[in-house]
Design a protein around this motif. Structure first.
Motif, short mmCIF file in Angstrom:
data_model
loop_
_atom_site.label_atom_id
_atom_site.label_comp_id
_atom_site.label_asym_id
_atom_site.label_seq_id
_atom_site.Cartn_x
_atom_site.Cartn_y
_atom_site.Cartn_z
N LYS A 1 0.85 -1.19 0.00
CA LYS A 1 0.00 0.00 0.00
C LYS A 1 0.88 1.23 0.00
O LYS A 1 2.01 1.21 0.47
N TRP A 2 0.33 2.29 -0.56
CA TRP A 2 1.09 3.53 -0.67
C TRP A 2 0.23 4.68 -0.17
O TRP A 2 -0.99 4.59 -0.17
N ALA A 3 0.90 5.74 0.21
CA ALA A 3 0.17 6.91 0.72
C ALA A 3 0.77 8.17 0.11
O ALA A 3 1.98 8.34 0.09
N ILE A 4 -0.10 9.03 -0.42
CA ILE A 4 0.32 10.33 -0.93
C ILE A 4 -0.24 11.38 0.00
O ILE A 4 -1.42 11.36 0.33
N SER A 5 0.62 12.26 0.45
CA SER A 5 0.15 13.39 1.24
C SER A 5 0.03 14.58 0.31
O SER A 5 1.03 15.07 -0.20
N MET A 6 -1.19 15.01 0.07
CA MET A 6 -1.42 16.04 -0.95
C MET A 6 -1.66 17.38 -0.27
O MET A 6 -2.51 17.52 0.59
N GLY A 7 -0.88 18.35 -0.69
CA GLY A 7 -1.09 19.69 -0.18
C GLY A 7 -0.25 19.98 1.06
O GLY A 7 0.27 19.08 1.71
N ALA A 8 -0.16 21.26 1.36
CA ALA A 8 0.70 21.69 2.45
C ALA A 8 0.17 21.22 3.80
O ALA A 8 0.93 20.86 4.69
N CYS A 9 -1.16 21.19 3.95
CA CYS A 9 -1.73 20.91 5.27
C CYS A 9 -1.39 19.52 5.75
O CYS A 9 -0.95 19.33 6.87
N SER A 10 -1.60 18.52 4.89
CA SER A 10 -1.35 17.17 5.38
C SER A 10 0.15 16.87 5.38
O SER A 10 0.58 15.94 6.04
N SER A 11 0.95 17.64 4.63
CA SER A 11 2.38 17.38 4.64
C SER A 11 3.06 17.96 5.88
O SER A 11 3.95 17.35 6.44
N SER A 12 2.63 19.17 6.26
CA SER A 12 3.35 19.82 7.36
C SER A 12 2.44 20.62 8.27
O SER A 12 2.91 21.33 9.13
N GLY A 13 1.15 20.54 8.09
CA GLY A 13 0.26 21.42 8.84
C GLY A 13 -0.02 22.71 8.10
O GLY A 13 -1.00 23.36 8.36
N GLY A 14 0.89 23.06 7.18
CA GLY A 14 0.66 24.22 6.33
C GLY A 14 0.50 25.50 7.13
O GLY A 14 1.21 25.74 8.10
N CYS B 1 -1.34 24.51 -2.41
CA CYS B 1 -2.43 24.77 -1.48
C CYS B 1 -3.62 25.32 -2.23
O CYS B 1 -3.82 26.51 -2.26
N PRO B 2 -4.46 24.52 -2.84
CA PRO B 2 -4.24 23.09 -3.10
C PRO B 2 -3.39 22.90 -4.34
O PRO B 2 -3.33 23.80 -5.18
N PRO B 3 -2.74 21.75 -4.49
CA PRO B 3 -1.96 21.50 -5.70
C PRO B 3 -2.88 21.43 -6.91
O PRO B 3 -4.03 21.01 -6.80
N ARG B 4 -2.35 21.84 -8.05
CA ARG B 4 -3.14 21.70 -9.26
C ARG B 4 -3.28 20.23 -9.60
O ARG B 4 -2.45 19.42 -9.22
N PRO B 5 -4.32 19.85 -10.35
CA PRO B 5 -4.42 18.45 -10.74
C PRO B 5 -3.19 17.96 -11.50
O PRO B 5 -2.80 16.80 -11.36
N GLU B 6 -2.57 18.86 -12.28
CA GLU B 6 -1.35 18.46 -12.97
C GLU B 6 -0.27 18.08 -11.97
O GLU B 6 0.48 17.11 -12.18
N ALA B 7 -0.17 18.84 -10.90
CA ALA B 7 0.83 18.53 -9.88
C ALA B 7 0.54 17.19 -9.24
O ALA B 7 1.47 16.41 -8.97
N VAL B 8 -0.73 16.92 -9.02
CA VAL B 8 -1.08 15.63 -8.42
C VAL B 8 -0.70 14.51 -9.37
O VAL B 8 -0.17 13.47 -8.96
N MET B 9 -0.93 14.75 -10.66
CA MET B 9 -0.59 13.69 -11.61
C MET B 9 0.91 13.49 -11.70
O MET B 9 1.39 12.37 -11.84
N TYR B 10 1.66 14.58 -11.63
CA TYR B 10 3.12 14.46 -11.63
C TYR B 10 3.57 13.65 -10.42
O TYR B 10 4.39 12.74 -10.54
N GLY B 11 3.00 13.97 -9.28
CA GLY B 11 3.33 13.21 -8.08
C GLY B 11 2.94 11.75 -8.22
O GLY B 11 3.66 10.85 -7.79
N PHE B 12 1.82 11.55 -8.88
CA PHE B 12 1.35 10.17 -9.07
C PHE B 12 2.32 9.40 -9.97
O PHE B 12 2.66 8.24 -9.70
N ASN B 13 2.81 10.07 -11.03
CA ASN B 13 3.78 9.41 -11.91
C ASN B 13 5.07 9.10 -11.16
O ASN B 13 5.69 8.06 -11.38
N LYS B 14 5.46 10.03 -10.30
CA LYS B 14 6.65 9.78 -9.48
C LYS B 14 6.45 8.54 -8.62
O LYS B 14 7.36 7.73 -8.45
N LEU B 15 5.24 8.43 -8.08
CA LEU B 15 4.97 7.27 -7.23
C LEU B 15 5.03 6.00 -8.06
O LEU B 15 5.56 4.97 -7.60
#
Lengths: 228, 168, 420
Positions: free
Chosen positions: A121-134, A158-172
């Motif tokens: 299983k994998w976990a993505i922390s999306m956005g500043a809030c869940s990564s560091s409290g923001g 904050c929030p990341p663009r969908p493109e950013a999420v997809m980039y992160g997803f590809n990295k994963l």
């Protein structure tokens, strides 16, 4: 054009012969060389895993509009990467996207969802809030989801663009394909928490996994917490 | 909104039916406020709601503010709305710092249910007669009243360990 | 009872030795009562539109009692606001109700402007009106897509989010961000709209009513959708008023109460628009009212674009408003003002204000208490989702579980706004 058509026809013929078992000798060898890639079972498995991720239908706050909903819609279309099948039950999902701030009331729930997911299983922390409290450095928000569960990928924004999420997803995906052992157990000092099906002889783990388990236990005992 | 003279007329009318209940009035930024005796809040709000000619039947918002150095410290604000005349009126009851408590207006305005629970959750103001006065937004085992001014904001200072290690 | 077979007659051969129901399951208890079962739904559940938790008492499939448990995204924003200077509060309040961020900004900025007595220029009023109405359409689109998805109409999600992306493109063009734009500023808006924005916006205003017509064509004659919404979740008008419900829920019950008409703020008094109302107050009316509101909003945007006045987009009071960038290199005074505003912020004289506007879900009120310093002493939001959620028990009581999901969707709570 004519040549292309001929070569296509000859390839079709050889494929047909191959299926019939008529291909022999040098032809057979050439055919196999052209079409077969040898790899390890592990790598093939990771390729399949990375391209058929089932994310959990899970939204926390603002980012939930962008990540689980917006990226599966027509403009961004996560289906291109084989992850459009969102699963509502954590037992059927293998990726959790923490989309939004995690409050102190929600943190135990999130942890429980993560524990209910089956490995790998994998976990993505999306956005500043869940990564560091923001920006929400206050009494109500957990300052980073790292504090209560392992995270494989942090996506800033904050929030990341969908493109950013997809980039992160590809990295994963690359991470999954390249390195099957994520190393998070070592990073988060969680060696020895592997889940192995045990009990009857039918569910006995393979020799390799038993060895890995014992090794992990040993390491945890002898080396102490990682980074200590 | 009742203007300044209108507010004084309103006060005069309340004084006829409930003498001494209104402690003061204030008219500021085109907003009228009645500051009332917290012990008689239900009486005043019932009067404002049911008296013919008044009809402040809609409670827009109920919230608490903390005027920390001042005493009495907590102000419970009732934002009333008269939908026929399109008038807003604020009723304010000031509560002491020690043991702030006031009668619940939930039987009068059912909309106050959640909002009184929220006020209790954040400021520890006890509403007598509320059907279910428990924490609403924070976990049930939380200790403290976090939105009082003397409660620390919390959070963690951001540490820049990478830069510190690299550049001293 | 005795000769009742366990299998329907005709399906299997008649066999006198075949077991009866009583043989298999025992004699049914004649005075057996249905047991009430308490079921927990959420906080992680795809149909609760966020992290809402519902504790439901079920008798069979019928909801007998229901209690919403909230607070799972409580972020302490109101507390954080007390620690920031006035202009730094704006990004915080946006993140409360995260699909109607422009409304939060307007409620807060409007409250502060009334507190300091700052009049905003007409162009800023019109720009704010345009963005508020775009945001209203955006909010209703998110609602329509997700609610129709809950009711099984999955294609609505793709269509609604297609138009939502067009609105977000407009936001991005003017402000640089898709969500949480921080476009409104105390005194006006932070930047003028770019070249080409008006044209793109007009194109959208032209297209949107056609799209709404397509949504209606998809849903209005859909038998499943009609059966699941008509006559479901009715709450009487008096009860709604008692519970403080505002917005489309109240208008669906036939009450034309809209703060845009009742109080004059921004450019709404100059706009010509109608207030859609329902007749019965069931879930179908709620759907119709919101869809009609989208069309009315496009009308407002079109009129505001036509009548968009020229002039400055932000007030010229240097005590509260940042000086233009170009002046910083030529004027010492501007540099000082800029420095003071950015480092310390402006001070506001003691006072308190409650300013309410019509959000997409109802009356969105902002209470600001100033104590004379550069930071607000209290910022409180009267969020419509929070108040409207109290009516959910009345809506869903004695209906089926499936209708409860439908009512929840039509209630349209945004949990970020509920918990703040």
């Amino acid at each position: 054009m004519e040549i292309e058509r001929r070569s296509l026809e000859s390839r079709q013929a050889s494929a047909r012969d191959m299926l019939r078992g008529d291909l022999e000798g040098e032809d057979l060898e050439r055919y196999v060389e052209e079409r077969v890639v040898t790899t390890t079972f592990e790598k093939m498995l990771n390729l399949a895993r990375a391209n058929s991720i089932f994310p959990l239908t899970f939204g926390l706050a603002c980012c939930a509009i962008e990540a689980p909903i917006s990226i599966v819609t027509a403009r961004y279309d996560l289906a291109r990467f084989g992850a459009e099948a969102l699963r509502a039950s954590p037992r059927q999902a293998d990726l959790i996207i923490l989309s939004g701030r995690v409050s102190i009331k929600m943190a135990p729930v999130v942890r429980r969802l993560y524990d209910q997911m089956l490995e790998p299983k994998w976990a993505i922390s999306m956005g500043a809030c869940s990564s560091s409290g923001g920006m929400f450095a206050n009494y109500a928000v957990v300052q980073g989801a790292d504090k209560f569960m392992p995270i494989d990928m942090h996506i800033p924004g904050c929030p990341p663009r969908p493109e950013a999420v997809m980039y992160g997803f590809n990295k994963l995906q690359r991470k999954i394909m390249g390195n099957p052992d994520q190393g998070w157990r070592r990073r988060y000092n969680a060696l020895g928490t592997e889940e192995w099906a045990r009990g009857g002889p039918a569910s006995k783990p393979s020799i390799e996994s038993t060895e890995a388990y014992e090794l992990a236990r040993e390491l945890a005992v002898t080396e102490g917490p990682a980074g200590a | 909104m009742p203007d300044g003279p209108g507010l004084e007329l309103l006060r005069g009318e309340i004084d006829v039916d409930a003498p001494g209940a209104v402690l003061a009035t204030s008219y500021d930024k085109e907003r009228a406020t009645l500051i009332v005796d917290p012990a008689r809040i239900v009486e005043i709000l019932t009067w404002l709601r049911d008296k013919p000619g008044q009809g402040y039947r809609f409670l827009s918002s109920l919230h608490v503010a903390d005027y920390l150095p001042a005493e009495p410290r907590f102000g419970v604000h009732y934002e009333l709305l008269n939908r026929e005349r399109v008038e807003r009126l604020r009723v304010k009851a000031m509560l002491p710092a020690e043991g702030p408590e006031i009668d619940s207006v939930t039987p009068l305005f059912p909309t106050a249910n959640f909002q009184e629970r929220e006020a209790f959750d954040f400021f520890g103001v006890v509403f007598h007669g509320h059907p279910e006065l428990t924490r609403i937004l924070l976990p049930e085992d939380y200790v403290g009243w976090p939105q009082r001014r003397d409660f620390p904001v919390g959070g963690e200072p951001v540490t820049f360990t990478y830069s510190e290690e690299r550049y001293g | 009872m005795a000769d009742q077979r366990a299998f329907p007659q005709g399906l299997v051969d008649e066999d006198p030795a075949a077991p009866t129901v009583a043989d298999l399951y025992g004699e049914l208890d004649a005075d057996r009562t249905t047991e009430v079962m308490t079921v927990n739904i959420g906080p992680h559940h795809p149909a609760t539109h966020g992290v809402l938790r519902l504790v439901v008492d079920l008798e069979g499939e019928v909801v007998r009692d229901l209690k919403p448990v909230i607070g799972y995204v409580h972020t302490g924003i109101e507390k954080s606001c007390e620690d920031k200077s006035y202009w730094k509060v704006i990004p915080f309040v946006e993140r409360m109700d995260y699909v109607s961020y422009f409304f939060q900004m307007e409620a807060y900025c409007g409250a502060v402007e009334r507190l300091i007595g700052l009049e905003i220029p007409p162009r800023a009023k019109y720009l704010r009106t345009i963005f508020l109405e775009l945001n209203r359409i955006h909010s209703h689109l998110v609602w329509l897509g997700t609610t129709a998805l809950d009711l099984g109409a999955i294609s609505m999600l793709w269509y609604c989010f297609r138009e939502r992306d067009r609105i977000l493109d407009l936001f991005e063009m003017a402000t640089g961000q898709r969500m949480h734009t921080r476009y409104f500023q105390v005194g006006g808006v932070i930047e003028d709209i770019p070249l080409g924005f008006e044209e793109k916006c007009r194109q959208f205003v032209h297209d949107m009513p056609i799209r709404v017509g397509q949504y209606e064509a998809l849903l209005d004659r859909n038998e499943v959708f009609l059966q699941r919404t008509k006559g479901v979740g009715i709450v009487s008008h008096e009860r709604l008023l008692d519970l403080g419900v505002t917005g489309p829920l109240l208008r669906a019950a036939g009450d034309p109460w809209d703060l845009r008409k009742a109080f004059d703020y921004l450019a709404y008094p100059e706009m010509d628009f109608k207030i859609p109302v329902g007749t019965v107050g069931d879930n179908y009316d709620r759907y119709r009212v919101r869809v009609a509101e989208m069309v009315e909003s496009t009308k407002i945007i079109g009129q505001a674009l036509e009548a968009l006045p020229g002039g400055p987009f932000i007030a010229d009071n240097r005590k509260y408003v940042l000086p233009p960038r170009s002046e910083l290199s030529t004027s010492m005074e501007s540099l000082i003002h800029h420095f003071k505003l950015v480092t310390e912020g402006f001070r506001v004289d003691p006072g308190e204000i409650y300013y309410a506007i019509e959000g997409p879900r109802g009356e969105l009120g902002c209470f600001v208490l100033a104590d004379g310093s550069a930071k607000p002493a209290r910022v409180h939001f009267r969020d419509p989702s929070f108040v409207n959620l109290q009516s959910f028990r009345d809506m869903a009581k004695d209906s089926y579980v499936a209708d409860m999901i439908c009512s929840l969707g039509m209630l349209d709570p945004i949990l970020g706004g509920v918990d703040r």
